[in-house]
Write a protein that holds these residues in place. Structure first.
Motif, PDB file in Angstrom:
ATOM      1  N   TYR A   4      -6.938  11.557   4.527  1.00  0.00           N
ATOM      2  CA  TYR A   4      -7.140  12.026   5.893  1.00  0.00           C
ATOM      3  C   TYR A   4      -7.508  13.497   5.901  1.00  0.00           C
ATOM      4  O   TYR A   4      -6.822  14.316   5.296  1.00  0.00           O
ATOM      5  CB  TYR A   4      -5.883  11.804   6.745  1.00  0.00           C
ATOM      6  CG  TYR A   4      -5.739  10.369   7.181  1.00  0.00           C
ATOM      7  CD1 TYR A   4      -6.354   9.922   8.350  1.00  0.00           C
ATOM      8  CD2 TYR A   4      -5.029   9.455   6.418  1.00  0.00           C
ATOM      9  CE1 TYR A   4      -6.247   8.605   8.746  1.00  0.00           C
ATOM     10  CE2 TYR A   4      -4.919   8.137   6.810  1.00  0.00           C
ATOM     11  CZ  TYR A   4      -5.530   7.716   7.976  1.00  0.00           C
ATOM     12  OH  TYR A   4      -5.424   6.403   8.362  1.00  0.00           O
TER      13      TYR A   4
ATOM     14  N   PRO B  35      -5.360  14.015  11.431  1.00  0.00           N
ATOM     15  CA  PRO B  35      -4.674  12.766  11.780  1.00  0.00           C
ATOM     16  C   PRO B  35      -5.572  11.620  12.256  1.00  0.00           C
ATOM     17  O   PRO B  35      -5.181  10.463  12.166  1.00  0.00           O
ATOM     18  CB  PRO B  35      -3.720  13.199  12.895  1.00  0.00           C
ATOM     19  CG  PRO B  35      -3.451  14.631  12.609  1.00  0.00           C
ATOM     20  CD  PRO B  35      -4.752  15.172  12.085  1.00  0.00           C
ATOM     21  N   ASN B  36      -6.773  11.908  12.724  1.00  0.00           N
ATOM     22  CA  ASN B  36      -7.638  10.846  13.232  1.00  0.00           C
ATOM     23  C   ASN B  36      -8.933  10.667  12.450  1.00  0.00           C
ATOM     24  O   ASN B  36      -9.787   9.892  12.859  1.00  0.00           O
ATOM     25  CB  ASN B  36      -7.974  11.104  14.702  1.00  0.00           C
ATOM     26  CG  ASN B  36      -6.742  10.970  15.565  1.00  0.00           C
ATOM     27  OD1 ASN B  36      -5.958  10.052  15.404  1.00  0.00           O
ATOM     28  ND2 ASN B  36      -6.554  11.907  16.460  1.00  0.00           N
TER      29      ASN B  36
ATOM     30  N   ARG C  69     -10.376   9.734   8.739  1.00  0.00           N
ATOM     31  CA  ARG C  69     -10.117   9.277   7.382  1.00  0.00           C
ATOM     32  C   ARG C  69     -11.426   9.279   6.601  1.00  0.00           C
ATOM     33  O   ARG C  69     -12.473   8.876   7.097  1.00  0.00           O
ATOM     34  CB  ARG C  69      -9.534   7.862   7.397  1.00  0.00           C
ATOM     35  CG  ARG C  69      -9.229   7.343   5.988  1.00  0.00           C
ATOM     36  CD  ARG C  69      -8.499   6.049   6.014  1.00  0.00           C
ATOM     37  NE  ARG C  69      -9.414   4.947   6.271  1.00  0.00           N
ATOM     38  CZ  ARG C  69      -9.066   3.665   6.228  1.00  0.00           C
ATOM     39  NH1 ARG C  69      -7.818   3.341   5.975  1.00  0.00           N
ATOM     40  NH2 ARG C  69      -9.927   2.732   6.483  1.00  0.00           N
TER      41      ARG C  69
ATOM     42  N   ILE D 123     -13.048   7.039  12.057  1.00  0.00           N
ATOM     43  CA  ILE D 123     -12.247   7.616  13.126  1.00  0.00           C
ATOM     44  C   ILE D 123     -11.195   6.605  13.529  1.00  0.00           C
ATOM     45  O   ILE D 123     -11.502   5.446  13.811  1.00  0.00           O
ATOM     46  CB  ILE D 123     -13.137   7.995  14.326  1.00  0.00           C
ATOM     47  CG1 ILE D 123     -14.148   9.057  13.896  1.00  0.00           C
ATOM     48  CG2 ILE D 123     -12.277   8.476  15.490  1.00  0.00           C
ATOM     49  CD1 ILE D 123     -15.200   9.347  14.926  1.00  0.00           C
ATOM     50  N   ARG D 124      -9.937   7.063  13.564  1.00  0.00           N
ATOM     51  CA  ARG D 124      -8.826   6.193  13.954  1.00  0.00           C
ATOM     52  C   ARG D 124      -8.816   6.102  15.473  1.00  0.00           C
ATOM     53  O   ARG D 124      -8.831   7.114  16.169  1.00  0.00           O
ATOM     54  CB  ARG D 124      -7.508   6.735  13.456  1.00  0.00           C
ATOM     55  CG  ARG D 124      -6.370   5.827  13.790  1.00  0.00           C
ATOM     56  CD  ARG D 124      -5.005   6.231  13.347  1.00  0.00           C
ATOM     57  NE  ARG D 124      -4.894   7.465  12.608  1.00  0.00           N
ATOM     58  CZ  ARG D 124      -3.901   7.734  11.799  1.00  0.00           C
ATOM     59  NH1 ARG D 124      -2.951   6.840  11.589  1.00  0.00           N
ATOM     60  NH2 ARG D 124      -3.833   8.892  11.188  1.00  0.00           N
ATOM     61  N   ARG D 125      -8.786   4.877  15.974  1.00  0.00           N
ATOM     62  CA  ARG D 125      -8.755   4.655  17.411  1.00  0.00           C
ATOM     63  C   ARG D 125      -7.327   4.327  17.815  1.00  0.00           C
ATOM     64  O   ARG D 125      -6.722   3.392  17.283  1.00  0.00           O
ATOM     65  CB  ARG D 125      -9.683   3.503  17.783  1.00  0.00           C
ATOM     66  CG  ARG D 125      -9.724   3.242  19.256  1.00  0.00           C
ATOM     67  CD  ARG D 125     -10.750   2.229  19.608  1.00  0.00           C
ATOM     68  NE  ARG D 125     -10.611   1.022  18.805  1.00  0.00           N
ATOM     69  CZ  ARG D 125     -11.499   0.058  18.795  1.00  0.00           C
ATOM     70  NH1 ARG D 125     -12.592   0.163  19.505  1.00  0.00           N
ATOM     71  NH2 ARG D 125     -11.299  -1.012  18.048  1.00  0.00           N
ATOM     72  N   SER D 126      -6.779   5.105  18.720  1.00  0.00           N
ATOM     73  CA  SER D 126      -5.421   4.859  19.217  1.00  0.00           C
ATOM     74  C   SER D 126      -5.475   3.760  20.260  1.00  0.00           C
ATOM     75  O   SER D 126      -6.411   3.659  21.041  1.00  0.00           O
ATOM     76  CB  SER D 126      -4.837   6.124  19.852  1.00  0.00           C
ATOM     77  OG  SER D 126      -4.805   7.158  18.903  1.00  0.00           O
TER      78      SER D 126
END
Length: 125
Positions: free
Chosen positions: A94, A97-98, A100, A121-124
């Motif tokens: 990473y 935090p969002n 990777r 991109i990490r999707r919440s």
């Protein structure tokens, strides 16, 4: 998770992590590309006597489950799979935090190799 462990005759009680990764993407080669079908991967990592290393199992949608080794060192996770058909090394880390980063190198038994690099991109939810 339990079903995946049972395929390799491993106890789910030995799991130290379990992930479900849902991927949606867009294939792009120098410009616009078509959306790729969504994929879901389940991954389970097992405890080991050696800190930061161990065995993992993974299965993506309708593909056969695979077993490999993981190494976590300096906040970089390396997943390695070796069998008669191919060997694969994938590194994940990473940047924040969002975001990777992922690189992979796949070597097939016939000598062909494929390398890739991508950001995810990490999707919440």
């Amino acid at each position: 998770m339990v079903t995946l462990c049972q395929q390799f005759e491993a106890s789910a009680d030995a799991a130290i992590f379990a992930l479900m990764i849902q991927q949606e993407g867009q294939a792009s080669v120098y410009g616009g590309g078509a959306a790729t079908p969504p994929r879901t991967t389940v991954m389970v990592g097992l405890k080991s006597d050696d800190e930061g290393t161990g065995q993992f199992f993974s299965q993506t949608d309708q593909e056969p489950a695979i077993a490999g080794q993981y190494v976590l060192e300096n906040e970089v996770l390396t997943l390695s799979v070796r069998n008669d058909e191919f060997q694969s090394d994938e590194r994940l880390w990473y940047m924040n935090p969002n975001l990777r980063m992922r690189t992979s190198l796949v070597k097939r038994a016939d000598g062909q190799q494929m390398a890739s690099s991508c950001s995810e991109i990490r999707r919440s939810s």
